[in-house]
Design an enzyme around this catalytic site. Structure first.
Site, PDB file in Angstrom:
ATOM      1  N   VAL A   1       0.825  -1.205   0.000  1.00 52.78           N
ATOM      2  CA  VAL A   1       0.000   0.000   0.000  1.00 52.78           C
ATOM      3  C   VAL A   1       0.866   1.266   0.000  1.00 52.78           C
ATOM      4  O   VAL A   1       0.459   2.295  -0.533  1.00 52.78           O
ATOM      5  CB  VAL A   1      -0.940   0.018   1.223  1.00 52.78           C
ATOM      6  CG1 VAL A   1      -1.738   1.318   1.290  1.00 52.78           C
ATOM      7  CG2 VAL A   1      -1.891  -1.172   1.173  1.00 52.78           C
ATOM      8  N   GLU A   2       2.073   1.180   0.553  1.00 55.74           N
ATOM      9  CA  GLU A   2       2.902   2.372   0.707  1.00 55.74           C
ATOM     10  C   GLU A   2       3.834   2.597  -0.489  1.00 55.74           C
ATOM     11  O   GLU A   2       3.480   3.304  -1.422  1.00 55.74           O
ATOM     12  CB  GLU A   2       3.689   2.290   2.018  1.00 55.74           C
ATOM     13  CG  GLU A   2       2.758   2.261   3.241  1.00 55.74           C
ATOM     14  CD  GLU A   2       3.498   2.221   4.555  1.00 55.74           C
ATOM     15  OE1 GLU A   2       4.384   3.072   4.771  1.00 55.74           O
ATOM     16  OE2 GLU A   2       3.199   1.324   5.371  1.00 55.74           O
TER      17      GLU A   2
END
Length: 357
Positions: free
Chosen positions: A154-155
């Protein structure tokens, strides 16, 4: 003559109304040549020293950091090529550019594809003094923490450590810096060394503030209102958890200890340990730079410091603070802002709430 007499009597009546506790006035806390030491200052300083101590000059582990290692870490910290699509760096979520306070001032941070994580990004300043890293403490130190976001889907979304090294081995500009930072290693470009360098740079990110000046003997460093705020911070019970030089960062506590927190989805350390007693436990945040790092709590749900102070007092201490006490405590918390650091843009949640009023 009678008119002047009446005016004088009204003036005297107004003067006589000043004995009640007043709402804190706007004051910068800046010293002037004529500024006098508040009678409470010395006793308060001694009490504060016993409760909080003094922030050390250097972070643990920094004694072995070389200038070359720190320089490499700084370069990597700002490099967006550590992300899968070259759009995110460490600095994207933990901003130190333009004198920002080590955060992005968002409730939660967007990753490479615009999808947000589920926790607020804490400040990188003074992070190396903490008991552990991340809200749930899943990383033992800065080096271990630096490895996580790069591979988080997600990052920064890099697919593997090997993919990171393959990508950076093609960048000529990094060959010499890695050799200088790790001169004894035959192959210095490794994922472990990248994290090591970033951690070394982060160990230099220590802030100093007016409360430090007060702790070190400048009894005029805090204004009258700020001293009142410090007194209330202690007496209300805030220092029970927000203790030590960072005023936090050295322990875990249940969010919603006496009155529940509305977010019951994120169970904190329980997600890592699977221990029943760790449900809703989070690392106690440091109060250093807290006035600059809105929004607040692990989910970024509180847009203002006033709101966060009132909420935490009720949840953790079962105390309902009145507006005046809240303002005094916030006055004191502003003294913990690092010199020359500034707040970023107001959180979107705060702006949105203002427009909807």
């Amino acid at each position: 003559m009678q008119r002047y007499l009446v005016s004088f009597m009204v003036f005297c009546l107004l003067i006589g109304c000043g004995n009640q506790e007043e709402t804190p006035k706007t004051d910068t806390g800046k010293k002037t040549a004529a500024k006098k030491t508040d009678p409470r200052a010395k006793k308060l300083q001694q009490e504060a020293l016993s409760l909080f101590g003094v922030l050390p000059d250097k972070m643990p582990g920094s004694e072995n950091d070389t200038p070359e290692l720190v320089a490499l870490g700084e370069k990597l910290y700002h490099d967006k090529r550590l992300s899968e699509n070259d759009t995110k760096s460490c600095n994207s979520c933990h901003r130190i550019d333009n004198n920002l306070a080590g955060v992005d001032n968002l409730p939660t941070s967007p990753g490479t594809e615009g999808k947000n994580g589920d926790r607020n990004s804490p400040t990188v300043y003074n992070a190396g003094f903490h008991i552990s890293q991340f809200w749930d403490g899943r990383a033992k130190d800065l080096k271990e923490q630096a490895k996580g976001p790069v591979l988080n889907p997600v990052e920064m979304a890099m697919p593997s450590e090997e993919a990171v090294i393959e990508k950076f081995s093609k960048l000529e500009e990094y060959k010499e810096p890695f050799k200088k930072a790790f001169p004894k290693e035959e192959k210095p470009l490794t994922y472990d060394n990248m994290a090591h360098a970033i951690a070394a740079f982060e160990r230099t990110l220590i802030t100093r503030d007016r409360f430090d000046d007060f702790q070190k003997g400048d009894l005029t460093a805090l204004s009258k209102d700020e001293l009142t705020g410090l007194t209330k911070f202690i007496k209300v019970g805030c220092a029970t958890c927000h203790k030590g030089p960072l005023m936090g960062g050295d322990s875990y506590n249940k969010t919603g200890l006496l009155n529940p927190y509305e977010n019951t989805t994120d169970m904190g350390r329980f997600n890592e340990t699977k221990k029943e007693e760790d449900k809703f436990l989070f690392k106690v945040p440091s109060m250093r730079n807290v006035a600059l790092t809105a929004p607040y709590f692990h989910d970024g749900a509180s847009a203002t410091l006033e709101e966060a102070v009132k909420k935490i007092a009720y949840m953790q201490l079962n105390k309902k603070l009145n507006p005046i006490d809240t303002k005094y405590i916030v006055k004191f918390l502003n003294t913990l802002s690092g010199k020359n650091l500034v707040a970023g843009p107001k959180p979107e949640s705060e702006e949105t709430s203002k427009k909807s009023r």
